[in-house]
Design a protein around this motif. Structure first.
Motif, PDB file in Angstrom:
ATOM      1  N   GLN A  49     -17.539  -7.259  -5.806  1.00 22.62           N
ATOM      2  CA  GLN A  49     -17.686  -7.962  -7.083  1.00 22.62           C
ATOM      3  C   GLN A  49     -18.643  -7.222  -8.011  1.00 22.62           C
ATOM      4  O   GLN A  49     -18.423  -7.184  -9.234  1.00 22.62           O
ATOM      5  N   ALA A  50     -19.684  -6.633  -7.456  1.00 21.25           N
ATOM      6  CA  ALA A  50     -20.608  -5.850  -8.280  1.00 21.25           C
ATOM      7  C   ALA A  50     -19.891  -4.643  -8.880  1.00 21.25           C
ATOM      8  O   ALA A  50     -20.057  -4.336 -10.067  1.00 21.25           O
ATOM      9  N   ALA A  51     -19.076  -3.966  -8.071  1.00 23.04           N
ATOM     10  CA  ALA A  51     -18.318  -2.819  -8.576  1.00 23.04           C
ATOM     11  C   ALA A  51     -17.308  -3.267  -9.636  1.00 23.04           C
ATOM     12  O   ALA A  51     -17.148  -2.602 -10.673  1.00 23.04           O
ATOM     13  N   TRP A  52     -16.643  -4.380  -9.406  1.00 19.39           N
ATOM     14  CA  TRP A  52     -15.672  -4.931 -10.370  1.00 19.39           C
ATOM     15  C   TRP A  52     -16.352  -5.204 -11.705  1.00 19.39           C
ATOM     16  O   TRP A  52     -15.808  -4.904 -12.776  1.00 19.39           O
ATOM     17  N   THR A  53     -17.533  -5.764 -11.655  1.00 25.88           N
ATOM     18  CA  THR A  53     -18.278  -6.091 -12.876  1.00 25.88           C
ATOM     19  C   THR A  53     -18.669  -4.837 -13.636  1.00 25.88           C
ATOM     20  O   THR A  53     -18.497  -4.744 -14.852  1.00 25.88           O
ATOM     21  N   GLU A  62     -17.321  -1.837 -13.473  1.00 26.08           N
ATOM     22  CA  GLU A  62     -16.143  -1.120 -13.977  1.00 26.08           C
ATOM     23  C   GLU A  62     -15.688  -1.656 -15.331  1.00 26.08           C
ATOM     24  O   GLU A  62     -15.085  -0.925 -16.121  1.00 26.08           O
ATOM     25  N   ARG A  63     -15.988  -2.912 -15.613  1.00 24.22           N
ATOM     26  CA  ARG A  63     -15.574  -3.535 -16.871  1.00 24.22           C
ATOM     27  C   ARG A  63     -16.671  -3.527 -17.926  1.00 24.22           C
ATOM     28  O   ARG A  63     -16.547  -4.168 -18.958  1.00 24.22           O
ATOM     29  N   GLY A  64     -17.736  -2.816 -17.643  1.00 23.80           N
ATOM     30  CA  GLY A  64     -18.806  -2.681 -18.614  1.00 23.80           C
ATOM     31  C   GLY A  64     -19.639  -3.938 -18.804  1.00 23.80           C
ATOM     32  O   GLY A  64     -20.318  -4.082 -19.817  1.00 23.80           O
ATOM     33  N   MET A  65     -19.592  -4.835 -17.848  1.00 26.30           N
ATOM     34  CA  MET A  65     -20.368  -6.071 -17.939  1.00 26.30           C
ATOM     35  C   MET A  65     -21.712  -5.890 -17.235  1.00 26.30           C
ATOM     36  O   MET A  65     -21.831  -5.127 -16.273  1.00 26.30           O
ATOM     37  N   LEU A  66     -22.716  -6.604 -17.699  1.00 26.88           N
ATOM     38  CA  LEU A  66     -24.033  -6.559 -17.085  1.00 26.88           C
ATOM     39  C   LEU A  66     -24.077  -7.445 -15.843  1.00 26.88           C
ATOM     40  O   LEU A  66     -23.326  -8.414 -15.726  1.00 26.88           O
ATOM     41  N   LEU A  67     -25.002  -7.110 -14.940  1.00 31.43           N
ATOM     42  CA  LEU A  67     -25.101  -7.805 -13.647  1.00 31.43           C
ATOM     43  C   LEU A  67     -26.331  -8.691 -13.577  1.00 31.43           C
ATOM     44  O   LEU A  67     -27.441  -8.268 -13.910  1.00 31.43           O
ATOM     45  N   GLY A  68     -26.130  -9.920 -13.097  1.00 32.91           N
ATOM     46  CA  GLY A  68     -27.218 -10.815 -12.747  1.00 32.91           C
ATOM     47  C   GLY A  68     -27.006 -11.323 -11.330  1.00 32.91           C
ATOM     48  O   GLY A  68     -26.004 -11.005 -10.685  1.00 32.91           O
ATOM     49  N   ALA A  69     -27.934 -12.134 -10.825  1.00 31.42           N
ATOM     50  CA  ALA A  69     -27.819 -12.616  -9.447  1.00 31.42           C
ATOM     51  C   ALA A  69     -28.380 -14.022  -9.301  1.00 31.42           C
ATOM     52  O   ALA A  69     -29.374 -14.374  -9.941  1.00 31.42           O
ATOM     53  N   TYR A  70     -27.716 -14.818  -8.472  1.00 29.91           N
ATOM     54  CA  TYR A  70     -28.245 -16.126  -8.090  1.00 29.91           C
ATOM     55  C   TYR A  70     -28.024 -16.328  -6.604  1.00 29.91           C
ATOM     56  O   TYR A  70     -27.196 -15.645  -5.982  1.00 29.91           O
ATOM     57  N   ALA A  71     -28.769 -17.255  -6.031  1.00 25.97           N
ATOM     58  CA  ALA A  71     -28.640 -17.545  -4.600  1.00 25.97           C
ATOM     59  C   ALA A  71     -28.808 -19.046  -4.377  1.00 25.97           C
ATOM     60  O   ALA A  71     -29.743 -19.656  -4.906  1.00 25.97           O
ATOM     61  N   SER A 118     -29.177  -8.608   1.051  1.00 28.58           N
ATOM     62  CA  SER A 118     -27.794  -8.581   0.566  1.00 28.58           C
ATOM     63  C   SER A 118     -27.723  -7.930  -0.810  1.00 28.58           C
ATOM     64  O   SER A 118     -26.793  -7.164  -1.102  1.00 28.58           O
ATOM     65  N   LEU A 119     -28.696  -8.228  -1.665  1.00 30.33           N
ATOM     66  CA  LEU A 119     -28.747  -7.651  -3.008  1.00 30.33           C
ATOM     67  C   LEU A 119     -28.814  -6.127  -2.934  1.00 30.33           C
ATOM     68  O   LEU A 119     -28.062  -5.420  -3.628  1.00 30.33           O
ATOM     69  N   ARG A 120     -29.682  -5.617  -2.076  1.00 27.83           N
ATOM     70  CA  ARG A 120     -29.836  -4.170  -1.953  1.00 27.83           C
ATOM     71  C   ARG A 120     -28.587  -3.527  -1.372  1.00 27.83           C
ATOM     72  O   ARG A 120     -28.152  -2.462  -1.830  1.00 27.83           O
ATOM     73  N   GLU A 121     -28.003  -4.155  -0.375  1.00 32.56           N
ATOM     74  CA  GLU A 121     -26.811  -3.580   0.250  1.00 32.56           C
ATOM     75  C   GLU A 121     -25.640  -3.493  -0.723  1.00 32.56           C
ATOM     76  O   GLU A 121     -24.783  -2.622  -0.600  1.00 32.56           O
ATOM     77  N   ALA A 122     -25.625  -4.371  -1.713  1.00 37.23           N
ATOM     78  CA  ALA A 122     -24.552  -4.362  -2.712  1.00 37.23           C
ATOM     79  C   ALA A 122     -24.866  -3.440  -3.879  1.00 37.23           C
ATOM     80  O   ALA A 122     -24.091  -3.377  -4.844  1.00 37.23           O
ATOM     81  N   GLY A 123     -26.005  -2.733  -3.839  1.00 31.96           N
ATOM     82  CA  GLY A 123     -26.365  -1.836  -4.918  1.00 31.96           C
ATOM     83  C   GLY A 123     -26.840  -2.543  -6.165  1.00 31.96           C
ATOM     84  O   GLY A 123     -26.701  -2.035  -7.271  1.00 31.96           O
ATOM     85  N   MET A 124     -27.448  -3.738  -5.995  1.00 32.51           N
ATOM     86  CA  MET A 124     -27.871  -4.546  -7.130  1.00 32.51           C
ATOM     87  C   MET A 124     -29.386  -4.708  -7.206  1.00 32.51           C
ATOM     88  O   MET A 124     -29.890  -5.625  -7.840  1.00 32.51           O
ATOM     89  N   SER A 129     -31.628  -7.320 -21.393  1.00 30.60           N
ATOM     90  CA  SER A 129     -32.236  -6.516 -20.343  1.00 30.60           C
ATOM     91  C   SER A 129     -33.333  -7.253 -19.583  1.00 30.60           C
ATOM     92  O   SER A 129     -33.764  -6.813 -18.527  1.00 30.60           O
ATOM     93  N   ASP A 130     -33.802  -8.379 -20.127  1.00 27.91           N
ATOM     94  CA  ASP A 130     -34.783  -9.177 -19.393  1.00 27.91           C
ATOM     95  C   ASP A 130     -34.147  -9.921 -18.230  1.00 27.91           C
ATOM     96  O   ASP A 130     -34.853 -10.366 -17.319  1.00 27.91           O
ATOM     97  N   TRP A 131     -32.833 -10.066 -18.257  1.00 26.80           N
ATOM     98  CA  TRP A 131     -32.140 -10.913 -17.284  1.00 26.80           C
ATOM     99  C   TRP A 131     -31.082 -10.180 -16.470  1.00 26.80           C
ATOM    100  O   TRP A 131     -30.692 -10.660 -15.408  1.00 26.80           O
ATOM    101  N   PHE A 132     -30.636  -9.029 -16.958  1.00 23.37           N
ATOM    102  CA  PHE A 132     -29.501  -8.351 -16.323  1.00 23.37           C
ATOM    103  C   PHE A 132     -29.764  -6.863 -16.148  1.00 23.37           C
ATOM    104  O   PHE A 132     -30.625  -6.281 -16.814  1.00 23.37           O
ATOM    105  N   ALA A 133     -28.972  -6.276 -15.262  1.00 22.87           N
ATOM    106  CA  ALA A 133     -29.007  -4.827 -15.050  1.00 22.87           C
ATOM    107  C   ALA A 133     -27.621  -4.258 -15.323  1.00 22.87           C
ATOM    108  O   ALA A 133     -26.608  -4.969 -15.210  1.00 22.87           O
ATOM    109  N   ALA A 134     -27.565  -2.989 -15.641  1.00 21.10           N
ATOM    110  CA  ALA A 134     -26.279  -2.330 -15.895  1.00 21.10           C
ATOM    111  C   ALA A 134     -25.625  -1.956 -14.574  1.00 21.10           C
ATOM    112  O   ALA A 134     -26.282  -1.834 -13.559  1.00 21.10           O
TER     113      ALA A 134
END
Length: 345
Positions: free
Chosen positions: A162-166, A168-177, A219-225, A340-345
């Motif tokens: 899902q991180a790769a999918w995001t 690839e579409r030029g969308m920024l990444l955030g995370a919740y748990a 899990s976050l680190r293993e997904a490259g996030m 950029s305060d909330w998401f990463a590329a």
């Protein structure tokens, strides 16, 4: 996420700003260009320099086709004009993107979230099998990905994909748990492993919450996030993994989670509603930013939840969520926001 159904590296300029970027590039590329000649290619003449003709002096013509000579001693050749300087396209793109990035304070930004329900069908733990639900709409500027598969110690089975999918579409990444109440075996295993006083029941539970955070960060680190700046703590009832009836005990778990993420250097926020928060942790007030859910309603209702009457635990409203066509939609709350305060590329 809550549904009423059954279930700093330089950041690229947001996709919504790409038309502006293109316009600026085209304008900048035209700066200093020679005026177009009557014939020939982009430079205005067949082989010529920036002045629109061949380099050197050309004798003027007169009617009849005769060429009038130019005495060298009386009519000196005009000096060639200096060649205009054109910055390369790459330089312009970097300059403009940098300016946009520095000014990336925007408003009303559409986004989405997804987690294990959007994985290919049949993945995950038995209680929380994925079903291939619809993924975010193309217009989303960011996607907040769920790290868990139901309870707080079960990983999203397709997080890396899902991180790769995001991306690839030029969308920024955030995370919740998702936060969840620990089973007795986890209390026994992790209750004395953390910064809280394990001699008290609340300390034991807070230490288990602390370990939940560490599990999710792995899990976050293993997904490259790992570059994601903020982790949203999702506090709501978790079917098949219910919270206890002791609100203070539940609050201890969430307190441990919050410290676990903070100790690892991440910012935190909470995702919930006023009613769900109160039902799980009572009057616990972390005073952190809020991501507020509106269920299967509308964008308008989600924005209404940004108001003070929908406060969860006294924090600033940042995002609001609603469900539309089986998708979790999100919008930034009114007012400027720096993505950029909330998401990463």
């Amino acid at each position: 996420m809550w549904r009423s159904r059954s279930e700093a590296r330089r950041r690229p300029a947001p996709r919504r700003l790409l038309p502006l970027l293109l316009a600026l590039l085209l304008t900048a590329c035209g700066t200093g260009a020679a005026p177009a000649g009557p014939a020939g290619g982009p430079s205005g003449g067949p082989s010529g320099g920036p002045s629109g003709g061949p380099s050197g002096d050309v004798a003027p013509s007169v009617p009849g086709g005769d060429v009038v000579g130019v005495p060298e001693a009386t009519v000196p050749a005009a000096p060639a004009p200096p060649a205009p300087t054109r910055p390369s396209l790459a330089d312009l793109a970097e300059q403009v993107a940098g300016e946009l990035s520095a000014e990336s304070v925007v408003q009303d930004v559409l986004g989405a979230d997804m987690s294990w329900p959007q994985c290919a069908p049949g993945l995950g733990i038995p209680e929380k099998r994925s079903s291939g639900q619809p993924r975010p709409v193309p217009e989303a500027e960011y996607v907040i990905l769920g790290l868990t598969n139901g309870p707080g110690v079960s990983p999203n089975p397709c997080l890396a994909e899902q991180a790769a999918w995001t991306r690839e579409r030029g969308m920024l990444l955030g995370a919740y748990a998702v936060a969840s109440y620990p089973e007795p075996r986890f209390v026994e295993q992790y209750g004395d492993d953390g910064p809280f006083d394990a001699a008290t029941p609340a300390g034991l539970l807070a230490n288990v919450g602390y370990q939940q955070a560490r599990f999710n960060l792995a899990s976050l680190r293993e997904a490259g996030m790992a570059q994601v700046p903020v982790i949203w703590i999702d506090v709501e009832p978790v079917p098949d993994f219910e919270w206890s009836s002791d609100l203070e005990a539940n609050a201890a778990v969430v307190t441990g989670l919050a410290r676990g993420y903070r100790d690892a250097g991440y910012g935190i926020g909470v995702y919930s509603t006023t009613a769900l928060w109160d039902a799980v942790v009572g009057d616990l007030a972390l005073g952190v930013p809020e991501w507020r859910a509106a269920g299967q309603t509308s964008r308008e209702e989600a924005l209404r939840r940004c108001g003070p009457e929908a406060s969860i635990q006294g924090g600033e409203p940042i995002f609001a969520q609603w469900v539309e066509a089986d998708r979790d939609m999100n919008i930034s709350c009114p007012g400027p926001i720096r993505l950029s305060d909330w998401f990463a590329a």
